[in-house]
Enzyme design. Structure first.
Site, PDB file in Angstrom:
ATOM      1  N   SER A  22      -1.344  27.632  -5.262  1.00 42.19           N
ATOM      2  CA  SER A  22      -0.980  29.016  -5.554  1.00 42.19           C
ATOM      3  C   SER A  22      -1.542  29.505  -6.893  1.00 42.19           C
ATOM      4  O   SER A  22      -1.451  30.686  -7.200  1.00 42.19           O
ATOM      5  CB  SER A  22       0.542  29.171  -5.548  1.00 42.19           C
ATOM      6  OG  SER A  22       1.057  28.747  -4.316  1.00 42.19           O
ATOM      7  N   ASP A  29       6.459  21.939 -26.417  1.00 38.83           N
ATOM      8  CA  ASP A  29       6.474  20.593 -25.853  1.00 38.83           C
ATOM      9  C   ASP A  29       7.573  20.555 -24.788  1.00 38.83           C
ATOM     10  O   ASP A  29       8.201  21.568 -24.504  1.00 38.83           O
ATOM     11  CB  ASP A  29       6.748  19.543 -26.952  1.00 38.83           C
ATOM     12  CG  ASP A  29       6.203  18.169 -26.573  1.00 38.83           C
ATOM     13  OD1 ASP A  29       6.466  17.728 -25.444  1.00 38.83           O
ATOM     14  OD2 ASP A  29       5.501  17.547 -27.398  1.00 38.83           O
ATOM     15  N   SER A  45      13.156   6.196 -13.871  1.00 41.13           N
ATOM     16  CA  SER A  45      12.057   6.944 -14.465  1.00 41.13           C
ATOM     17  C   SER A  45      11.939   8.338 -13.846  1.00 41.13           C
ATOM     18  O   SER A  45      11.824   9.339 -14.556  1.00 41.13           O
ATOM     19  CB  SER A  45      10.767   6.153 -14.274  1.00 41.13           C
ATOM     20  OG  SER A  45       9.659   6.967 -14.470  1.00 41.13           O
ATOM     21  N   SER A  46      12.012   8.409 -12.507  1.00 42.34           N
ATOM     22  CA  SER A  46      11.869   9.710 -11.844  1.00 42.34           C
ATOM     23  C   SER A  46      12.999  10.645 -12.217  1.00 42.34           C
ATOM     24  O   SER A  46      12.790  11.841 -12.424  1.00 42.34           O
ATOM     25  CB  SER A  46      11.895   9.555 -10.330  1.00 42.34           C
ATOM     26  OG  SER A  46      10.813   8.826  -9.907  1.00 42.34           O
ATOM     27  N   TRP A  98       6.988   0.104   3.986  1.00 44.11           N
ATOM     28  CA  TRP A  98       7.519   0.813   2.811  1.00 44.11           C
ATOM     29  C   TRP A  98       8.894   1.394   3.102  1.00 44.11           C
ATOM     30  O   TRP A  98       9.621   1.758   2.203  1.00 44.11           O
ATOM     31  CB  TRP A  98       6.546   1.913   2.344  1.00 44.11           C
ATOM     32  CG  TRP A  98       6.685   3.224   3.057  1.00 44.11           C
ATOM     33  CD1 TRP A  98       6.132   3.546   4.258  1.00 44.11           C
ATOM     34  CD2 TRP A  98       7.415   4.373   2.628  1.00 44.11           C
ATOM     35  NE1 TRP A  98       6.483   4.829   4.607  1.00 44.11           N
ATOM     36  CE2 TRP A  98       7.276   5.364   3.609  1.00 44.11           C
ATOM     37  CE3 TRP A  98       8.194   4.674   1.495  1.00 44.11           C
ATOM     38  CZ2 TRP A  98       7.870   6.618   3.524  1.00 44.11           C
ATOM     39  CZ3 TRP A  98       8.781   5.937   1.417  1.00 44.11           C
ATOM     40  CH2 TRP A  98       8.613   6.888   2.425  1.00 44.11           C
ATOM     41  N   TYR A 151       8.808  16.017   0.691  1.00 48.86           N
ATOM     42  CA  TYR A 151       8.545  17.311   0.066  1.00 48.86           C
ATOM     43  C   TYR A 151       8.318  17.163  -1.424  1.00 48.86           C
ATOM     44  O   TYR A 151       7.578  17.949  -2.024  1.00 48.86           O
ATOM     45  CB  TYR A 151       9.664  18.301   0.410  1.00 48.86           C
ATOM     46  CG  TYR A 151       9.586  18.645   1.864  1.00 48.86           C
ATOM     47  CD1 TYR A 151       8.641  19.567   2.315  1.00 48.86           C
ATOM     48  CD2 TYR A 151      10.352  17.981   2.800  1.00 48.86           C
ATOM     49  CE1 TYR A 151       8.493  19.826   3.655  1.00 48.86           C
ATOM     50  CE2 TYR A 151      10.218  18.237   4.152  1.00 48.86           C
ATOM     51  CZ  TYR A 151       9.282  19.158   4.574  1.00 48.86           C
ATOM     52  OH  TYR A 151       9.132  19.398   5.911  1.00 48.86           O
ATOM     53  N   HIS A 154      13.250  11.931   3.588  1.00 51.81           N
ATOM     54  CA  HIS A 154      12.669  13.194   3.990  1.00 51.81           C
ATOM     55  C   HIS A 154      12.460  14.148   2.826  1.00 51.81           C
ATOM     56  O   HIS A 154      11.358  14.673   2.645  1.00 51.81           O
ATOM     57  CB  HIS A 154      13.368  13.865   5.167  1.00 51.81           C
ATOM     58  CG  HIS A 154      12.449  14.898   5.716  1.00 51.81           C
ATOM     59  ND1 HIS A 154      11.374  14.579   6.501  1.00 51.81           N
ATOM     60  CD2 HIS A 154      12.334  16.214   5.448  1.00 51.81           C
ATOM     61  CE1 HIS A 154      10.663  15.660   6.726  1.00 51.81           C
ATOM     62  NE2 HIS A 154      11.221  16.677   6.094  1.00 51.81           N
ATOM     63  N   THR A 172       6.985  26.988   6.002  1.00 51.23           N
ATOM     64  CA  THR A 172       5.705  26.361   5.715  1.00 51.23           C
ATOM     65  C   THR A 172       4.561  27.251   6.173  1.00 51.23           C
ATOM     66  O   THR A 172       3.558  27.421   5.472  1.00 51.23           O
ATOM     67  CB  THR A 172       5.617  24.981   6.406  1.00 51.23           C
ATOM     68  OG1 THR A 172       6.829  24.272   6.126  1.00 51.23           O
ATOM     69  CG2 THR A 172       4.450  24.184   5.900  1.00 51.23           C
ATOM     70  N   LYS A 203       3.871  30.038   3.753  1.00 48.88           N
ATOM     71  CA  LYS A 203       3.049  29.669   2.600  1.00 48.88           C
ATOM     72  C   LYS A 203       1.567  29.715   2.980  1.00 48.88           C
ATOM     73  O   LYS A 203       0.730  30.240   2.239  1.00 48.88           O
ATOM     74  CB  LYS A 203       3.416  28.264   2.099  1.00 48.88           C
ATOM     75  CG  LYS A 203       4.873  28.158   1.717  1.00 48.88           C
ATOM     76  CD  LYS A 203       5.105  27.153   0.618  1.00 48.88           C
ATOM     77  CE  LYS A 203       4.520  27.634  -0.667  1.00 48.88           C
ATOM     78  NZ  LYS A 203       5.417  27.603  -1.808  1.00 48.88           N
ATOM     79  N   GLU A 244      11.921  13.237  -0.046  1.00 50.11           N
ATOM     80  CA  GLU A 244      10.821  12.583  -0.751  1.00 50.11           C
ATOM     81  C   GLU A 244       9.467  13.099  -0.258  1.00 50.11           C
ATOM     82  O   GLU A 244       8.529  13.294  -1.030  1.00 50.11           O
ATOM     83  CB  GLU A 244      10.917  11.060  -0.552  1.00 50.11           C
ATOM     84  CG  GLU A 244       9.715  10.255  -1.012  1.00 50.11           C
ATOM     85  CD  GLU A 244       9.554  10.225  -2.517  1.00 50.11           C
ATOM     86  OE1 GLU A 244      10.536  10.528  -3.217  1.00 50.11           O
ATOM     87  OE2 GLU A 244       8.447   9.910  -2.992  1.00 50.11           O
ATOM     88  N   HIS A 272      15.000  13.051  12.121  1.00 49.30           N
ATOM     89  CA  HIS A 272      13.853  13.192  13.020  1.00 49.30           C
ATOM     90  C   HIS A 272      12.886  12.015  12.859  1.00 49.30           C
ATOM     91  O   HIS A 272      11.924  11.917  13.596  1.00 49.30           O
ATOM     92  CB  HIS A 272      13.137  14.537  12.829  1.00 49.30           C
ATOM     93  CG  HIS A 272      12.477  14.716  11.503  1.00 49.30           C
ATOM     94  ND1 HIS A 272      12.381  15.928  10.884  1.00 49.30           N
ATOM     95  CD2 HIS A 272      11.881  13.841  10.668  1.00 49.30           C
ATOM     96  CE1 HIS A 272      11.746  15.792   9.740  1.00 49.30           C
ATOM     97  NE2 HIS A 272      11.433  14.532   9.591  1.00 49.30           N
ATOM     98  N   HIS A 273      13.152  11.138  11.880  1.00 47.08           N
ATOM     99  CA  HIS A 273      12.362   9.905  11.782  1.00 47.08           C
ATOM    100  C   HIS A 273      12.947   8.815  12.667  1.00 47.08           C
ATOM    101  O   HIS A 273      12.466   7.694  12.662  1.00 47.08           O
ATOM    102  CB  HIS A 273      12.346   9.409  10.339  1.00 47.08           C
ATOM    103  CG  HIS A 273      11.679  10.365   9.393  1.00 47.08           C
ATOM    104  ND1 HIS A 273      10.337  10.308   9.119  1.00 47.08           N
ATOM    105  CD2 HIS A 273      12.174  11.403   8.684  1.00 47.08           C
ATOM    106  CE1 HIS A 273      10.030  11.272   8.255  1.00 47.08           C
ATOM    107  NE2 HIS A 273      11.121  11.951   7.980  1.00 47.08           N
ATOM    108  N   HIS A 295       0.847  -1.201   0.000  1.00 45.27           N
ATOM    109  CA  HIS A 295       0.000   0.000   0.000  1.00 45.27           C
ATOM    110  C   HIS A 295       0.883   1.252   0.000  1.00 45.27           C
ATOM    111  O   HIS A 295       0.711   2.153  -0.818  1.00 45.27           O
ATOM    112  CB  HIS A 295      -0.930   0.005   1.208  1.00 45.27           C
ATOM    113  CG  HIS A 295      -1.526   1.348   1.525  1.00 45.27           C
ATOM    114  ND1 HIS A 295      -2.477   1.933   0.726  1.00 45.27           N
ATOM    115  CD2 HIS A 295      -1.283   2.234   2.531  1.00 45.27           C
ATOM    116  CE1 HIS A 295      -2.798   3.123   1.236  1.00 45.27           C
ATOM    117  NE2 HIS A 295      -2.084   3.326   2.325  1.00 45.27           N
ATOM    118  N   ARG A 336       1.793   1.309  15.248  1.00 46.63           N
ATOM    119  CA  ARG A 336       1.421   1.124  13.853  1.00 46.63           C
ATOM    120  C   ARG A 336       1.838  -0.251  13.350  1.00 46.63           C
ATOM    121  O   ARG A 336       2.586  -0.964  14.001  1.00 46.63           O
ATOM    122  CB  ARG A 336       2.003   2.233  12.966  1.00 46.63           C
ATOM    123  CG  ARG A 336       3.481   2.358  13.014  1.00 46.63           C
ATOM    124  CD  ARG A 336       3.974   3.624  12.330  1.00 46.63           C
ATOM    125  NE  ARG A 336       3.899   3.553  10.872  1.00 46.63           N
ATOM    126  CZ  ARG A 336       4.743   4.166  10.041  1.00 46.63           C
ATOM    127  NH1 ARG A 336       5.744   4.893  10.520  1.00 46.63           N
ATOM    128  NH2 ARG A 336       4.603   4.072   8.740  1.00 46.63           N
TER     129      ARG A 336
END
Ligand SMILES: [Cu+2]
Lengths: 386, 522
Positions: free
Chosen positions: B263, B97, B164-165, B136, B252, B248, B323, B326, B250, B297-298, B68, B445
């Site tokens: 915006s 293009d 690909s990315s 994950w 963002y 991390h 943040t 924004k 990722e 921080h993870h 998932h 979790r």
């Protein structure tokens, strides 16, 4: 309750909760909030949590209020001609500086608390905790005894694949066979490690959560202030039964603790005597099979399954080469003693007689009818490296 | 027009180098993955509806949570943003293009193969020991020494997604730096383009790190190395450092383009220019920069030295400042505007509000001493679903509603889309709000079963999840209906006063080769 009722009452509950102050300092609300716990640090963590939660909720609600005001006051029907301004240096400075001040305000108590939480020096006693798929081993380093503690909720309570609903006890999934006993008022240092994957030892009432990492030792501590029974869980995903390796700590007074230690030491001496006796004696097939069946059910069937049929990456033992080839008896025994890859070692959890019994059992159960008998003496020799 | 000769049928899609075709393929691919990942989430929520194991073996349950997460992150959110980038960037900067059209085609067509590899791990005939089951985040040694055989398919799948990315990111950067219309200076670029360029730099920096991590896993598994095995001199915690150095930024990568989308939408429906354009750009850039400095921080429970914990706490809290800027800027954009509430605006508003909730729980999580209680509980699950579902996914949905009339030339069904909105916003909160409580009360979790004290919250979440999932089928219907004609023709400007080259200079639907001749930007 019907589904609809549950949804309705649930939603209602949520909103009354929000309204009545979820973060109130009342024990009966702990179903919705962190617990204040029973140590000085857990209380400080709880207070800091409440403080930051309130401040953050206020910030969020101020933002929401501004949005609400804007969408009502400045909707097109009420405010047909938009103004055209698109910046204001003053405003931008204000809403950069104010959040910074709030953060600085929050960081200060956090730093002090963190430094105290990480200071495990001058401990009165030390317990080493080893995570093992899916149980905990506790070693009392000062008194030199250890035991393994695992889930005591019977599988019949949680396995409900027939979906008939099973009767569950109050401490469902939060109960163990051997509780950890600790004295109140003493600074207890914990050393954490693991035999296999990463686990995490978490008791919310102590605000202690520390990873148990294979090959490394982590250190943390607690000082319990109130006698009682405190429950926790493994917090780091550690494989199939991650949700089934709880922790139960019983905090008692010093004298009760001393009594308990004396009893543990006595048990240890008695067990050593029995093990030596069992190792010396020559066992019959029936006795080995009977004991082996018990050991297998307790220690091995979670992975290798009750009929030895295996599951996913846990190999089948029924009909397997290692459990049927007469040349592999020692190899079979050694795997149980010392482990292999993802197979845990059992040398430190089982006596020679128990290992001999479980190996004999595996070689003579579920259609494996080798007739092989392993005597405890041979296990002792293998341990000694012969 | 001579230019419009292109193959039809399946060949059109296999060989296309057109940014719109490729954008559509990315978006449909993402939606299919969203449904697959969503089905897995519903499997999880079904098992968690009540205490006890009713449907899945715990090992299968772990595979469900793992797949998932992987599918939603790499299959749904990231391709959705690349799809939007393809559709929008050439139109917004006045280009015909993307700069590297063949690479564009290639970077899309890698994806179906990558996800086929990943999903093949579910076939028991191929992998009797099951699909990846280590979350994950695939922490070692659970994923190395203890991972099932299918882990190798997972590793190659991740490699392909990464390639690909990276190609997609290179394409965005080259396009934006070389193909802007005359007069469009960097500080005149639309916010969506800005956020995507910054995202593209993040991708180029971190996807190779992820590739490094899975390569080390592969060699640990099969070639005798011990990067993550203490018995051979390695360190399982090093895996986490490497993973989160990728992970991390990722996070963002999965939100910055949504910032860009909001915006655009908020100014249009407030009939007022975006407040603080320059500070929006700088805030986005500083969020991206800071995202490289906060990864641990993870990992506040792995036993880092206290100095490290202090540093990562403070650095993380600093991110709240840009943040916040924004969010305040969006509110200020609405201030004294003349606001209407078309569906894109509703989703953008929901985005701002619910993202704020996810943001404030983020500040709570940043505080190391209390994070030691929150870590690995449902409180964290609530937090990141608040930033991902109402953040990344509502952002994408808002974008689709906003630009769909431009893409197809047709208006979508406004009534149905509003029903879709209300169903989504109610159910997203029923699903994820209770998780704050179950987490605080002590539910960890990634467990298939729990004590009865968490039952009420889990039932709410499960009911909400089913509503949320099925509401998205309505979204699919609305989009298909719009492509087929919808509620009649859209005007060229589509919305009352939409800004941007795609609305001011192009007809609806936009032509196949967006700008044959570069427009002049004043
Ligand atoms: Cu564990």
């Amino acid at each position: 309750m019907s589904l609809l009722n549950r949804v309705m009452s649930g939603t209602f509950m949520l909103f009354t909760l929000l309204a009545s102050g979820v973060w109130a300092n009342e024990p009966e609300l702990s179903k919705y909030n962190l617990r204040p716990g029973v140590t000085e640090n857990s209380q400080r963590v709880f207070d800091l949590h409440n403080e930051v939660a309130w401040i953050m909720l206020i910030v969020a609600f101020l933002v929401f209020a501004a949005i609400l005001y804007a969408v009502i006051k400045f909707r097109k029907s009420a405010h047909p001609t938009p103004s055209k301004f698109s910046h204001s240096t003053t405003l931008e400075i204000i809403w950069t500086v104010i959040p910074m001040l709030i953060l600085i305000y929050l960081t200060k108590p956090a730093i002090g608390l963190l430094l105290d939480m990480e200071d495990a020096s001058k401990a009165d006693m030390t317990v080493k905790i080893t995570g093992i798929q899916w149980k905990w081993k506790y070693t009392y380093l000062d008194e030199d005894f250890e035991f393994v503690s695992e889930l005591s909720t019977p599988a019949s309570q949680y396995e409900d694949y027939a979906r008939t609903g099973t009767e569950k006890g109050e401490n469902y999934l939060l109960e163990v066979n051997n509780e950890v006993v600790l004295p109140v008022g003493k600074k207890v240092r914990f050393l954490m490690t693991s035999d296999d994957v990463i686990h995490s030892w978490w008791v919310p009432d102590f605000a202690v959560k520390m990873d148990a990492i294979p090959g490394f030792i982590n250190e943390t501590w607690t000082r319990i202030e109130k006698p009682g029974v405190y429950r926790g869980v493994c917090a780091e995903l550690c494989g199939r039964l991650h949700g089934f390796m709880p922790i139960v700590v019983r905090a008692v007074t010093q004298s009760e603790y001393d009594q308990w230690v004396a009893q543990k030491l006595e048990e240890k001496a008695e067990a050593a005597r029995l093990a030596a006796e069992a190792a010396a004696k020559s066992w019959s097939m029936e006795d080995l099979m009977e004991m082996g069946k018990k050991v297998y059910a307790e220690k091995c069937s979670v992975c290798h399954q009750p009929e030895g049929q295996g599951l996913a990456s846990f190999p089948a033992l029924a009909g397997s080469e290692i459990a049927t080839n007469p040349d592999k008896i020692d190899e079979h025994t050694s795997i149980v003693l010392y482990g292999k890859n993802a197979m845990p070692k059992f040398g430190d959890q089982l006596t020679d007689a128990e290992i001999a019994a479980v190996v004999t059992y595996e070689r003579n159960a579920w259609g494996n009818s080798t007739g092989d008998i392993v005597q405890p003496g041979r296990v002792g020799e293998l341990r000694a490296g012969n | 027009m001579a230019h419009d000769h292109h193959p039809t049928g399946i060949k059109r899609w296999l060989f296309t180098t057109n940014h719109k075709d490729i954008g559509s393929m990315y978006l449909w691919f993402s939606f299919i993955m969203f449904l697959i990942g969503g089905a897995m989430a519903l499997g999880i929520r079904t098992e968690l509806f009540q205490p006890g194991l009713q449907f899945f073996d715990p090992n299968t349950f772990n595979s469900l949570t793992t797949l998932h997460g992987l599918i939603m992150v790499f299959g749904a959110v990231m391709p959705a943003f690349v799809g939007l980038a393809n559709w929008l960037i050439p139109m917004q900067i006045g280009a015909p293009d993307m700069a590297l059209p063949r690479m564009n085609n290639f970077s899309f067509w890698i994806l179906p193969f990558a996800f086929t590899l990943l999903l093949l791990s579910l076939v028991p005939q191929l992998f009797p020991d099951g699909a990846p089951n280590f979350g994950w985040t695939f922490y070692a040694p659970l994923s190395t020494k203890y991972g099932p055989a299918s882990t190798d398919f997972f590793i190659f799948g991740v490699h392909l997604m990464g390639i690909s990315s990276i190609m997609g990111a290179i394409n965005v950067i080259v396009t934006v730096f070389n193909m802007r219309a005359p007069g469009m200076t960097l500080m005149k670029m639309p916010m969506f383009v800005w956020t995507w360029v910054i995202t593209a730099f993040l991708l180029i920096m971190v996807m190779p790190v992820l590739a490094g991590a899975v390569t080390m896993m592969l060699t640990d598994r099969h070639f005798g190395t011990s990067f993550f095995d203490a018995a051979g001199g390695g360190d399982p915690v090093m895996f986490q450092h490497i993973f989160w150095f990728f992970g991390h930024p990722e996070v963002y990568i999965m939100i910055l383009p949504a910032f860009g989308i909001a915006s655009h939408i908020i100014p249009t429906f407030s009939r007022k220019p975006l407040f603080g354009y320059a500070s929006m750009v700088y805030a986005t850039a500083s969020i991206a920069f800071l995202s490289f400095l906060v990864w641990a921080h993870h990992m506040f429970t792995v036993g880092m030295p206290v100095a490290g914990e202090l540093y990562f706490m403070i650095a993380t809290m600093i991110i709240a400042v840009p943040t916040g800027v924004k969010i305040f800027n969006w509110v200020a954009t609405m201030w004294k505007g003349s606001i209407t509430f078309e569906t894109p605006m509703l989703f953008a508003l929901a985005f701002v509000i619910l993202f704020t909730l996810g943001g404030v729980s983020g500040v709570m999580l940043a505080m190391t001493p209390v994070d030691k209680q929150y870590h690995d509980t449902y409180f964290v699950v609530a937090h990141f679903h608040y930033v991902l579902f109402p953040g990344a996914i509502f952002g994408t949905i808002a974008a689709v509603y906003y630009w769909l009339p431009k893409w197809t030339g047709n208006m979508f069904n406004e009534t149905l889309s509003k029903i879709h909105f209300w169903l989504s916003i109610i159910s997203v909160n029923i699903t994820f709000f209770p998780m704050h409580f179950s987490g605080l009360a002590g539910m960890q979790r990634r467990v298939p079963d729990y004590n009865m004290m968490f039952e009420g919250f889990n039932q709410l979440s499960s009911i909400g999840a089913f509503m949320l999932g099925f509401s998205q089928l309505l979204f699919m219907y609305i989009v298909i209906n719009c492509i087929r004609g919808g509620q009649g023709k859209a005007t060229d400007n589509v919305w009352d006063g939409a800004e941007g080259l795609e609305f001011t200079h192009l007809p609806s639907p936009a032509p196949y080769h967006s700008f044959e001749k570069a427009p002049e930007v004043k």
